[in-house]
Design a protein around this motif. Sequence first.
Motif, PDB file in Angstrom:
ATOM      1  N   ALA A  16      -7.684 -66.625 -12.007  1.00 22.82           N
ATOM      2  CA  ALA A  16      -8.683 -65.895 -11.053  1.00 22.82           C
ATOM      3  C   ALA A  16      -9.773 -66.834 -10.223  1.00 22.82           C
ATOM      4  N   ARG A  17      -9.896 -67.234 -10.511  1.00 21.75           N
ATOM      5  CA  ARG A  17     -11.175 -68.732 -10.319  1.00 21.75           C
ATOM      6  C   ARG A  17     -10.640 -69.571 -10.668  1.00 21.75           C
ATOM      7  N   ARG A  20     -13.303 -72.663 -10.337  1.00 18.77           N
ATOM      8  CA  ARG A  20     -14.545 -72.430 -12.195  1.00 18.77           C
ATOM      9  C   ARG A  20     -14.079 -73.004 -13.836  1.00 18.77           C
ATOM     10  N   SER A  21     -12.047 -72.383 -13.577  1.00 20.56           N
ATOM     11  CA  SER A  21     -11.648 -72.703 -14.872  1.00 20.56           C
ATOM     12  C   SER A  21     -11.283 -74.385 -14.972  1.00 20.56           C
ATOM     13  N   THR A 298     -18.720 -64.702 -16.631  1.00 20.36           N
ATOM     14  CA  THR A 298     -17.187 -64.013 -16.593  1.00 20.36           C
ATOM     15  C   THR A 298     -18.222 -62.419 -16.808  1.00 20.36           C
ATOM     16  N   GLU A 301     -20.127 -60.611 -14.166  1.00 16.57           N
ATOM     17  CA  GLU A 301     -19.620 -60.600 -12.785  1.00 16.57           C
ATOM     18  C   GLU A 301     -18.705 -59.121 -13.660  1.00 16.57           C
ATOM     19  N   ARG A 302     -18.354 -59.219 -14.335  1.00 20.23           N
ATOM     20  CA  ARG A 302     -17.337 -58.513 -14.480  1.00 20.23           C
ATOM     21  C   ARG A 302     -17.327 -56.990 -15.250  1.00 20.23           C
TER      22      ARG A 302
END
Length: 397
Positions: A16-17, A20-21, A298, A301-302
């Motif tokens: 999804a990112r 960043r990953s 993460t 954020e989630r």
Amino acid sequence: MDFRDLWSEALAGVLARPMRSALTTLGTVLGIATLVITIGISATAGNQIVGRFDALTATSVTVAVPSVEAADSGPLVDWAGVDAVQRLAGVESAAAIADSQKTASVEVRANDVVAPGEVSGQAMAVVAASPTLPAAVRGTMTAGRFFDAGDIDRHDRVAVLGDQAARLLGISSVENAPAVFLKGQAYTVIGILGAVEREQQLATAMILPPTTAADRMGLGTVTRVLINTSLGAANQVARQAPIALAPGAEASLTVTAPTDPAKARKGVQGDVNGLFLVLGLVSLVVGAIGIANVTLVTVIERVGEIGLRRALGASRRQVAGQFLVESTTIGLLGGVVGAALGMVVVVSVSAVKEWTPVLDVRLALGAPVAGALVGLLAGLYPSLRASRMEPVDALRS
């Protein structure tokens, strides 16, 4: 939620990112790559110790003979002892040398005429040697020949000069049988010895047959025996040579043998490992911290997603498992990429240095596992924090 669903959810979270990953994975990539490079380069460099070990040093054995003579049997080592050494397995060449402090610096003249203002004499060492000396010192006759058994049996007044000694005396050819004068006696120069690899001081020396040296200079006792061996046979020959030279009195002889190349190889591996292993571990720690930070961010954020999953029936274990799988996946990817990058570096360095790369298959398989383990450990705290969230509080936030 079975493992396939858990894996697909974790993979979707990682992708999804992607940027960043990728940046998070970079820390693990550097750590694993550094470890692979460390182990690969050290193993490769250690392997080169045997192949690139100085062949001259690794195959050279020197036996020093004390100047003590027994009252009933004479010298400890006679000139015929070289023949016994040459019969030993692993010996390629051997020669005996006799020298002394008195003959270490003797004036040798190119002619017997003393002319005012001209320097025709040079101070140089005078030694006696067996006929096999050129092979033992790994030299070549640049002019003429070396004396043989006939010259020795006849006590001929002949001499061989080292190439630098011949240059100092102005002798470049032996075709006209030039003579040099030592203590007022003429010696015919029959050869010039050059390109000496062992006993390089012989390049500035005057070399006489043993019988002639004993008659004229008192050099009748062997002081050293030079032995060249096959690669790997030096230590064995070093143990056997004293027995062959002086049976019953071998303890009186001093043997100088090369060090074991295997020890040098282990030393190089240890030095290289000690230098780079710390860097690799530091890089892994940095990578683990990066994974932990990003996973924690993460989770924060989630929070809404976590609350929704809990409200729909997801257990704490399933929520923790999802984030653990995500961090482990990032570590696994870093391990795979890092292992591949490290091996490419090892092969590249070996190609530049013209070495044979040494790569352990276990290292290639273990590096991704190590990366996954780093990701797993780094994701423990963030995953536990996510699993402890209450659905109502998560949804409210």
